[in-house]
Motif scaffolding. Structure first.
Motif, PDB file in Angstrom:
ATOM      1  N   TRP A   1     -53.289  -2.285   4.123  1.00 21.88           N
ATOM      2  CA  TRP A   1     -53.353  -0.865   3.783  1.00 21.88           C
ATOM      3  C   TRP A   1     -53.490  -0.701   2.274  1.00 21.88           C
ATOM      4  N   HIS A   2     -54.339   0.221   1.866  1.00 22.47           N
ATOM      5  CA  HIS A   2     -54.518   0.484   0.429  1.00 22.47           C
ATOM      6  C   HIS A   2     -53.203   0.910  -0.210  1.00 22.47           C
ATOM      7  N   GLU A   3     -52.439   1.700   0.503  1.00 29.29           N
ATOM      8  CA  GLU A   3     -51.162   2.185  -0.031  1.00 29.29           C
ATOM      9  C   GLU A   3     -50.209   1.042  -0.358  1.00 29.29           C
ATOM     10  N   ASP A   4     -50.260  -0.025   0.426  1.00 26.83           N
ATOM     11  CA  ASP A   4     -49.312  -1.115   0.253  1.00 26.83           C
ATOM     12  C   ASP A   4     -49.582  -1.960  -0.987  1.00 26.83           C
TER      13      ASP A   4
ATOM     14  N   PHE B   1     -61.022   5.406   5.715  1.00 22.75           N
ATOM     15  CA  PHE B   1     -60.084   6.500   5.977  1.00 22.75           C
ATOM     16  C   PHE B   1     -60.639   7.351   7.119  1.00 22.75           C
TER      17      PHE B   1
ATOM     18  N   VAL C   1     -47.568   3.776   6.407  1.00 24.27           N
ATOM     19  CA  VAL C   1     -48.645   4.618   6.921  1.00 24.27           C
ATOM     20  C   VAL C   1     -48.280   5.163   8.301  1.00 24.27           C
TER      21      VAL C   1
ATOM     22  N   ARG D   1     -45.520   7.844   7.844  1.00 23.44           N
ATOM     23  CA  ARG D   1     -46.017   9.128   7.341  1.00 23.44           C
ATOM     24  C   ARG D   1     -46.811   9.870   8.409  1.00 23.44           C
TER      25      ARG D   1
ATOM     26  N   PRO E   1     -53.318   7.644   8.260  1.00 22.39           N
ATOM     27  CA  PRO E   1     -53.995   8.175   7.077  1.00 22.39           C
ATOM     28  C   PRO E   1     -54.109   7.212   5.900  1.00 22.39           C
ATOM     29  N   ASP E   2     -54.949   6.200   6.058  1.00 22.33           N
ATOM     30  CA  ASP E   2     -55.207   5.289   4.942  1.00 22.33           C
ATOM     31  C   ASP E   2     -56.415   4.429   5.301  1.00 22.33           C
ATOM     32  N   SER E   3     -56.907   3.693   4.322  1.00 23.01           N
ATOM     33  CA  SER E   3     -58.006   2.752   4.538  1.00 23.01           C
ATOM     34  C   SER E   3     -57.451   1.334   4.404  1.00 23.01           C
ATOM     35  N   ARG E   4     -58.216   0.360   4.935  1.00 23.40           N
ATOM     36  CA  ARG E   4     -57.780  -1.029   4.873  1.00 23.40           C
ATOM     37  C   ARG E   4     -58.819  -1.873   4.125  1.00 23.40           C
TER      38      ARG E   4
END
Length: 269
Positions: free
Chosen positions: A84-87, A104, A141, A144, A205-208
Motif C-alpha cells: 500500500w502506498h500509505e504504508d 486507486f 487501509v 479506514r 482507498p489506496d493504490s499498490r
C-alpha cells in the motif's frame, strides 16, 4: 528479493513454463492468486525494461518493518509483491516507489460470513449497522475503509486465521476479505466455507506499488527498468488482463453496491 512464501504455488502455477511466457493469468491453485501474478508481472516488467537476468526470490513469512529496514539499509533490492502506498509514505526518502500495479479505485473486497449463517447472506445496505466485522487496526487501509461504513467494527490484532476463526465461531459476523476466485465466490479454508454478503462490496482507498531500495547499488537502474516495463505492460493491456483473469478485479461483483462509495475520488467510477 522478498516475497511471502508462495514459492510452492508459484512453481505449480508455472508448471515448467518461464514466467516471461505467461499470457494467461487464470488461477490454477487454491488461495489468493494476486501474489503469484505480481511475482510474474515483476519479472516481465524488469525484462521489458532491460534487466535480462534471472530473478531470485528470498521468501519471508510476511511483509513487515524488518523487510523495509533491509531495503532502507540497501541490504535488499526490491520486494516481490506490491505494498500500500500509505504504508511506505514515511520511507519515501529511502525507497523508490513504482507506478501503481493496482490503481486507486481498483481494490475491492467482500464481507465474508460463515456459509451456514444463511440469515446473513442477503443483508441490505440499510441493515449493515446490525453486522459486526473483525478488523486489524494495523491494516490501515482496511481499517479506514470500514470506518466509512455503518458496520460495527471489532478490533483485533492477531493472525488472519484467528480472525477467520472468530467468524466461524460467531464471535463476529463477518471479515473483510478479497473476493475468492471460485466460480461462486465461496472461500474454502481448512474445509470451512465462507461466502460474501450478496450485492455488497467495500472499496479499499489506496493504490499498490512495488518498492526498490535507494541505497542498494543497483537500486536506481532496477527502478528505472521496472517503471519502464510496468508502463509497457499497462499500455499493452497485460496488467489489466492479469488483474481480471486472476480474479483480483472480479467481474462477478462488477455491479455490486460499494458501501463506502463516498471515499472514491471525484471523477472515479
Amino acid at each position: 528479493m522478498y516475497s511471502e512464501n508462495f514459492t510452492q504455488r508459484y512453481y505449480r502455477f508455472l508448471n515448467g513454463r518461464s514466467p516471461y511466457e505467461i499470457k494467461d493469468f487464470h488461477a490454477s491453485t487454491k488461495g489468493s492468486h494476486i501474489e503469484i501474478i505480481e511475482m510474474i508481472l515483476l519479472q516481465q516488467a524488469l525484462k521489458l525494461g532491460g534487466i535480462d537476468r534471472p530473478v531470485i526470490f528470498n521468501p519471508k513469512p510476511s511483509i513487515n518493518i524488518l523487510e523495509y529496514s533491509d531495503l532502507i539499509a540497501g541490504d535488499s533490492l526490491i520486494l516481490a509483491r506490491s505494498v500500500w502506498h500509505e504504508d511506505i509514505l514515511n520511507y519515501r526518502g529511502s525507497l523508490f516507489v513504482s507506478e501503481p500495479i493496482v490503481k486507486f479505485g481498483e481494490y475491492e473486497a467482500g464481507l465474508y460470513v460463515a456459509k451456514r449463517n444463511v440469515h446473513l447472506h442477503n443483508l441490505a445496505k440499510t441493515q449493515l449497522e446490525k453486522l459486526t466485522v473483525v478488523a486489524n487496526p494495523r491494516w490501515k487501509v482496511d481499517w479506514r475503509a470500514l470506518h466509512n461504513t455503518d458496520l460495527n467494527i471489532v478490533s483485533f490484532i492477531g493472525p488472519w486465521e484467528t480472525m477467520l476463526e472468530m467468524v466461524e465461531t460467531s464471535v463476529v459476523d463477518a471479515m473483510l476479505i478479497n473476493f475468492s476466485v471460485s466460480s461462486t465466490l465461496e472461500l474454502n479454508f481448512e474445509n470451512r466455507l465462507y461466502v460474501p454478503v450478496n450485492d455488497l462490496k467495500v472499496f479499499l482507498p489506496d493504490s499498490r506499488h512495488f518498492v526498490v531500495s535507494k541505497r542498494h547499488p543497483e537500486g536506481r537502474a532496477v527502478f528505472e527498468a521496472l517503471n519502464k516495463g510496468l508502463e509497457m505492460l499497462r499500455n499493452n493491456g497485460t496488467i489489466e488482463k492479469a488483474l481480471k483473469q486472476s480474479g483480483f478485479i472480479n467481474e462477478k461483483v462488477k455491479d455490486w453496491q460499494t458501501i463506502n462509495i463516498q471515499m472514491l475520488k471525484p471523477g472515479q467510477p
